[in-house]
Design a protein around this motif. Structure first.
Motif, mmCIF file in Angstrom:
data_model
loop_
_atom_site.group_PDB
_atom_site.id
_atom_site.type_symbol
_atom_site.label_atom_id
_atom_site.label_comp_id
_atom_site.label_asym_id
_atom_site.label_seq_id
_atom_site.Cartn_x
_atom_site.Cartn_y
_atom_site.Cartn_z
ATOM 1 N N UNK A 122 40.438 35.083 37.162
ATOM 2 C CA UNK A 122 41.318 36.036 37.844
ATOM 3 C C UNK A 122 42.775 35.832 37.455
ATOM 4 N N UNK A 123 43.215 34.560 37.374
ATOM 5 C CA UNK A 123 44.593 34.309 36.963
ATOM 6 C C UNK A 123 44.810 34.641 35.489
ATOM 7 N N UNK A 124 43.769 34.387 34.653
ATOM 8 C CA UNK A 124 43.863 34.774 33.242
ATOM 9 C C UNK A 124 44.007 36.293 33.128
ATOM 10 N N UNK A 125 43.218 37.008 33.953
ATOM 11 C CA UNK A 125 43.327 38.483 33.969
ATOM 12 C C UNK A 125 44.721 38.922 34.422
ATOM 13 N N UNK A 126 45.248 38.251 35.458
ATOM 14 C CA UNK A 126 46.563 38.628 35.973
ATOM 15 C C UNK A 126 47.642 38.436 34.914
ATOM 16 N N UNK A 150 41.928 43.301 26.551
ATOM 17 C CA UNK A 150 41.441 41.936 26.831
ATOM 18 C C UNK A 150 41.244 41.745 28.332
ATOM 19 N N UNK A 151 42.159 42.267 29.135
ATOM 20 C CA UNK A 151 42.030 42.164 30.593
ATOM 21 C C UNK A 151 40.765 42.866 31.076
ATOM 22 N N UNK A 152 40.480 44.053 30.521
ATOM 23 C CA UNK A 152 39.265 44.791 30.912
ATOM 24 C C UNK A 152 38.022 44.005 30.526
ATOM 25 N N UNK A 153 38.041 43.394 29.346
ATOM 26 C CA UNK A 153 36.888 42.599 28.909
ATOM 27 C C UNK A 153 36.630 41.440 29.878
ATOM 28 N N UNK A 154 37.693 40.812 30.379
ATOM 29 C CA UNK A 154 37.538 39.709 31.339
ATOM 30 C C UNK A 154 36.890 40.214 32.624
ATOM 31 N N UNK A 155 37.352 41.361 33.143
ATOM 32 C CA UNK A 155 36.790 41.890 34.397
ATOM 33 C C UNK A 155 35.327 42.273 34.241
ATOM 34 N N UNK A 156 34.962 42.826 33.083
ATOM 35 C CA UNK A 156 33.556 43.201 32.867
ATOM 36 C C UNK A 156 32.673 41.965 32.758
ATOM 37 N N UNK A 157 33.171 40.950 32.083
ATOM 38 C CA UNK A 157 32.388 39.728 31.918
ATOM 39 C C UNK A 157 32.178 39.034 33.257
ATOM 40 N N UNK A 158 33.196 38.992 34.096
ATOM 41 C CA UNK A 158 33.110 38.289 35.381
ATOM 42 C C UNK A 158 32.699 39.222 36.533
ATOM 43 N N UNK A 159 32.442 40.518 36.216
ATOM 44 C CA UNK A 159 32.046 41.511 37.233
ATOM 45 C C UNK A 159 33.103 41.614 38.345
ATOM 46 N N UNK A 160 34.367 41.715 37.958
ATOM 47 C CA UNK A 160 35.471 41.842 38.907
ATOM 48 C C UNK A 160 35.808 43.331 39.051
ATOM 49 N N UNK A 161 35.109 44.017 39.963
ATOM 50 C CA UNK A 161 35.224 45.474 40.070
ATOM 51 C C UNK A 161 36.630 45.921 40.494
ATOM 52 N N UNK A 162 37.227 45.355 41.587
ATOM 53 C CA UNK A 162 38.596 45.799 41.962
ATOM 54 C C UNK A 162 39.603 45.561 40.846
ATOM 55 N N UNK A 163 39.497 44.384 40.179
ATOM 56 C CA UNK A 163 40.429 44.084 39.085
ATOM 57 C C UNK A 163 40.215 45.039 37.903
ATOM 58 N N UNK A 164 38.943 45.418 37.670
ATOM 59 C CA UNK A 164 38.671 46.371 36.592
ATOM 60 C C UNK A 164 39.296 47.739 36.900
ATOM 61 N N UNK A 165 39.231 48.150 38.162
ATOM 62 C CA UNK A 165 39.859 49.415 38.561
ATOM 63 C C UNK A 165 41.369 49.368 38.324
ATOM 64 N N UNK A 166 42.007 48.242 38.708
ATOM 65 C CA UNK A 166 43.454 48.095 38.495
ATOM 66 C C UNK A 166 43.778 48.134 37.003
ATOM 67 N N UNK A 167 42.912 47.524 36.178
ATOM 68 C CA UNK A 167 43.139 47.504 34.723
ATOM 69 C C UNK A 167 43.141 48.918 34.163
#
Length: 699
Positions: A122-126, A150-167
Motif C-alpha cells: 500500500x505504501x509502495x502504491x502511495x 505501475x501503481x495499477x499493477x500493484x493494486x491488481x496483484x494485491x487485489x486492492x480494489x479502493x486503491x485501484x479505483x483511485x489509480x
C-alpha cells in the motif's frame, strides 16, 4: 491622494512585521523541536517530529526546511525502514500541498527506494501515486503514465480494489491534463465501477466531479450535468460542506458555459453559502468574478458594480496576504546571513522600497478597475437613455402607421361597399343558377361513376369466384367419376373371385387388405367431400369455443397409428397439456387429421413426425413437422396464397399411396372460417412444416 494611500498601506505592512521577526533563529533555539527530541521512545519521537515538520511546511513557517531535514535525519539514525519510508512520504506530501513539487520529488524517490525493499504494497502504491501527481504538475506526462501504470499493477496483484479505483481516477486526471478528454472519461467511468464494488464515498464523489469536468471540457454538457447531479446526491446524504461548495462551484461553471445564467447565478450563491473563512478568499474571487460577468451580460449593472467592489476588496486582501507570506519567506531565507542590526535595517529599507513599487503597481491596477466601473456606470446610463429614445421613436412610428392604416382601411371599406352594391343584384341570381347546375351535374356524374365501379368490382369478384368454384366442381366430378368407381370395381372383382374360384386363405388375406385400403381411401374422400360441401353453404358458421389442443392431437395420433406403424414412422406430441384454442373442435380435429395423414403419406419408412404448439400473443400456432420428401415450390406457393378454393392434383406417397387433392384445401378453408391461417414451409428432400394459427381467446 495616492501618496497618502501609499503611506497608509506601508504603515500597515510595517506594523504587521515588527523588527524582532528578523532576529536570528535556528532549530537549536526552537522550543517545540527541542522538546520533541527529549522523547525517549524512538518511534514516537520520529512520528511527532514528522508531524511538526509537516505543520511547519504546510503553513510556510520559518525553519520549515531545516526541521524537515532533521526529521529525515532522525529517521535514518533509528534504522527502521518502515518509519523511514513514512518520514519521506510525510515530508514529500507537505511539499505537494504547498505546490513545491521540485522539493517533493526527491523525498518520494527515496520513499520509493525504501518500499521496493520491504513488503508494504500500500505504501509502495502511495509513493507511485503521489509521484504521478508530481509529474503531472511538472507536465512530464510520459513519466506520469509509467508511474500510474505501475501503481495499477500493484493494486491488481494485491487485489486492492479502493486503491485501484483511485489509480484510475489519476489516469483520468493525466489524460484530462493532456486534453485527451474521451480517454479521461473512460478512465473515470472505470474508477466508478470499481468504487461501486468496494470504494470510499469521498473517492466516489471526487471521481464523479472529475468525470463531469472532463465531460464539460469535451462539450458534453448534458452528460456533465448528470455526473454533477449524481455527486450532489451523495454529497447531500453526507452533508459535507467542503464537497457541497465544490459541487456547486462546478455546477456554476457548467451552467455559465451553457449560457444558462439564471441557474449559474443560483449555483454560485449556493457555493458562496457553503464557503467560509479567509482560506476561501481565492475561491470567492472566482465566484464573484463569474457573478460580475453574469450581471453584466444580463444588464443588471447595479449588481455588477457591487460584485466588482467585492472583487476589489478580495484582491486587496489577497495582495496583503501574499506580501506577508513573501516577507516571512524572505526573513527565513536570510535570517542566518543577517549579522547585526545595521544589515537588518538595510534589508528592511530595501524591502520597503520593493513593497512601495509593488504597491504603486497594485494601485494602478485598482485605478484601472475603478475606471472600468465608471465606464460601466456610464454604459448603463447611456443604454438607459438609448432605450428610452428607441421606445419614444417606436411609439411615434406606431402612431403614424396606425393613422395611415386607419385611413387606408376606411377608404378600402367605402370602395368595397360601392362595388358590392353595384354587382350584388346582377350576380346573385347568376351564381345561384350556376351553382345548382354544377351541383346537379356533379351528383349525376359521381353516382354514375360509383355505380359503374361497384358493378365492375362485383362482376370481377363473382367471375373469379365462379372460375374457382367451377375448377373445384370439375375436380370433384373427376374424383367421383374415377375414385368412386375404383372401389366398386374392386369389390365386384373380389366377389367374382369368391364365387367362381377356389382361393387360398393367404390370397384372401391379401385381397382383403387391398380392399380395406381402397375402402379407407374412399371413406376419407367421402368425408372430405361432405365437409367441403358443408363449408360452401351460405351462412354456415363453425361452433367456436375453448378447446384443449393436446387431447385432439392424441385422438388424431391414435386414429392414424395403424397407418404410421405400417411404415415404421415415429410420431411425437409435445403440445402442452394446458394449451387451449378458441375453435370448432370437429374442424380442428379434421385439420389436424388431414395434416398428419399427409405427413405419413409423404414420409419414408422409419421417418419421424412431431406435433408442437406455441403461444404468440392472442394466437396458438400448432405445427406438424415431418422428415419426408417435401413438396414442389409451385404447390408451396399455392398453399401460402390467399386463395381457399383452387385445383390441386394429388401426388402419390412414398409407398405409392393415393389421395384426392382436397385435404389441404379443406384445411385451409376451415382455418380461415375459424379466424386462423395456414402456412407451409418445405424444402425438397428435407421435410415439411405446416403451421396452423388459431385464436387463443374469443375475438
Amino acid at each position: 491622494m495616492y501618496r497618502l494611500l501609499i503611506s497608509a498601506l506601508l504603515g500597515v505592512l510595517l506594523n504587521l512585521f515588527p523588527t524582532h521577526l528578523f532576529a536570528q533563529k535556528n532549530a537549536a533555539t526552537d522550543s517545540i523541536y527541542v522538546a520533541l527530541q527529549k522523547i525517549q521512545v524512538d518511534s514516537i519521537r520520529i512520528k511527532k517530529t514528522n508531524e511538526y515538520a509537516y505543520n511547519l511546511l504546510v503553513t510556510k513557517k520559518p525553519l520549515r526546511n531545516e526541521i524537515a531535514n532533521l526529521a529525515i535525519k532522525n529517521a535514518l539514525q533509528y534504522n527502521n525502514q518502515h518509519l523511514l519510508g513514512l518520514s519521506y512520504l510525510t515530508i514529500g506530501y507537505a511539499y505537494i500541498l504547498i505546490g513545491e513539487y521540485s522539493n517533493a520529488y526527491p523525498y518520494y524517490m527515496q520513499a520509493l527506494a525504501v518500499y521496493q525493499k520491504i513488503n508494504e504494497p500500500k505504501n509502495l502504491w502511495r509513493a507511485h501515486l503521489d509521484l504521478t501527481w508530481i509529474q503531472i504538475q511538472l507536465k512530464a506526462y510520459d513519466n506520469a503514465n509509467q508511474l500510474i501504470q505501475t501503481a495499477i499493477a500493484i493494486t491488481k496483484k494485491e487485489n486492492l480494489i479502493p486503491e485501484q479505483a483511485i489509480s484510475y481516477n489519476y489516469v483520468g486526471i493525466l489524460n484530462d491534463s493532456q486534453g485527451k478528454y474521451e480517454l479521461a472519461i473512460e478512465s473515470y467511468k472505470l474508477a466508478l465501477s470499481l468504487n461501486e464494488k468496494k470504494g470510499l464515498e469521498g473517492n466516489q464523489i471526487s471521481t464523479l466531479m472529475n468525470l463531469g469536468i472532463s465531460q464539460r471540457r469535451a462539450k458534453k454538457f448534458k452528460d456533465a450535468l448528470v455526473s454533477f447531479e449524481k455527486s450532489k446526491i451523495i454529497v447531500d446524504k453526507g452533508n459535507s460542506a467542503y464537497y457541497k461548495q465544490s459541487i456547486y462551484q462546478n455546477l456554476a461553471e457548467l451552467t455559465f458555459e451553457m449560457k444558462e445564467y439564471d441557474k449559474a447565478e443560483a449555483y454560485i450563491l449556493q457555493a458562496l453559502a457553503n464557503s467560509s473563512g479567509n482560506n476561501e478568499r481565492v475561491l470567492k474571487r472566482g465566484l464573484f468574478s463569474n457573478l460580475y460577468s453574469i450581471y453584466k451580460i444580463k444588464g443588471e449593472y447595479q449588481k455588477a458594480l457591487a460584485y466588482s467592489d467585492s472583487l476589489f476588496r478580495i484582491d486587496q486582501s489577497l495582495y496583503e496576504k501574499e506580501k506577508v507570506a513573501e516577507i516571512l519567506n524572505l526573513q527565513a531565507k536570510y535570517d542566518t546571513k543577517l549579522k547585526d542590526e545595521k544589515i537588518a535595517n538595510q534589508y528592511v529599507l530595501n524591502l520597503q522600497q520593493q513593497q512601495q513599487l509593488l504597491l504603486n503597481k497594485k494601485l494602478l491596477q485598482l485605478t484601472l478597475q475603478q475606471k472600468e466601473n465608471s465606464e460601466l456606470l456610464f454604459t448603463k446610463r447611456k443604454n438607459e437613455l438609448e432605450n428610452q429614445k428607441k421606445l419614444q421613436t417606436a411609439a411615434m412610428q406606431k402612431d403614424r402607421l396606425q393613422a395611415k392604416l386607419d385611413k387606408q382601411t376606411s377608404e378600402q371599406q367605402i370602395f368595397t361597399q360601392k362595388q358590392e352594391i353595384a354587382t350584388k343584384n346582377r350576380m346573385q341570381i347568376f351564381f345561384a343558377l350556376l351553382a345548382v347546375m354544377a351541383i346537379g351535374i356533379a351528383i349525376f356524374i359521381f353516382y354514375n361513376q360509383r355505380k359503374t365501379r361497384n358493378l365492375n368490382a362485383l362482376i370481377t369478384l363473382q367471375k373469379k369466384d365462379l372460375e374457382q368454384v367451377n375448377a373445384v366442381k370439375d375436380r370433384i366430378f373427376s374424383i367421383i367419376g374415377h375414385d368412386m368407381r375404383a372401389p366398386v370395381n374392386t369389390l365386384t372383382s373380389f366377389n367374382y373371385l369368391l364365387e367362381d374360384h377356389d382361393l387360398s386363405s393367404d390370397k384372401i388375406r391379401v385381397y382383403a387388405e387391398k380392399i380395406s385400403q381402397t375402402l379407407n381411401h374412399t371413406s376419407v374422400m367421402m368425408e372430405n367431400l361432405l365437409n367441403w360441401s358443408r363449408s360452401q353453404l351460405q351462412g354456415y358458421q363453425p361452433q367456436l369455443k375453448m378447446q384443449h389442443l393436446k387431447p385432439i392431437a392424441d385422438q388424431v395420433i391414435n386414429t392414424l397409428a395403424v397407418q404410421a406403424a405400417k411404415k415404421g414412422i415415429y410420431i411425437t406430441n409435445t403440445i402442452d397439456t394446458d394449451m387451449q384454442v378458441f375453435a370448432d373442435g370437429d374442424m380442428t380435429e379434421l385439420i389436424m387429421r388431414n395434416l398428419v395423414a399427409n405427413a405419413i403419406k409423404f414420409t419414408p419408412n422409419k421417418g419421424t413426425i412431431n406435433l408442437s404448439a406455441l403461444q404468440d400473443n392472442k394466437h396458438i400456432n400448432f405445427k406438424i413437422s415431418d422428415s419426408g420428401i417435401g413438396m414442389p415450390t409451385e404447390i408451396l406457393a399455392q398453399l401460402n396464397s390467399d386463395e381457399t378454393t383452387y385445383h390441386q392434383t394429388s401426388r402419390p406417397g412414398t409407398n405409392k399411396e393415393t389421395g384426392t387433392g382436397l385435404g389441404l384445401m379443406l384445411c385451409k378453408t376451415f382455418a380461415n372460417l375459424m379466424g386462423g391461417k395456414l402456412k407451409v414451409a418445405s424444402e425438397t428432400g428435407k421435410g415439411t412444416e405446416v403451421e396452423v394459427s388459431l385464436l387463443s381467446v374469443a375475438a
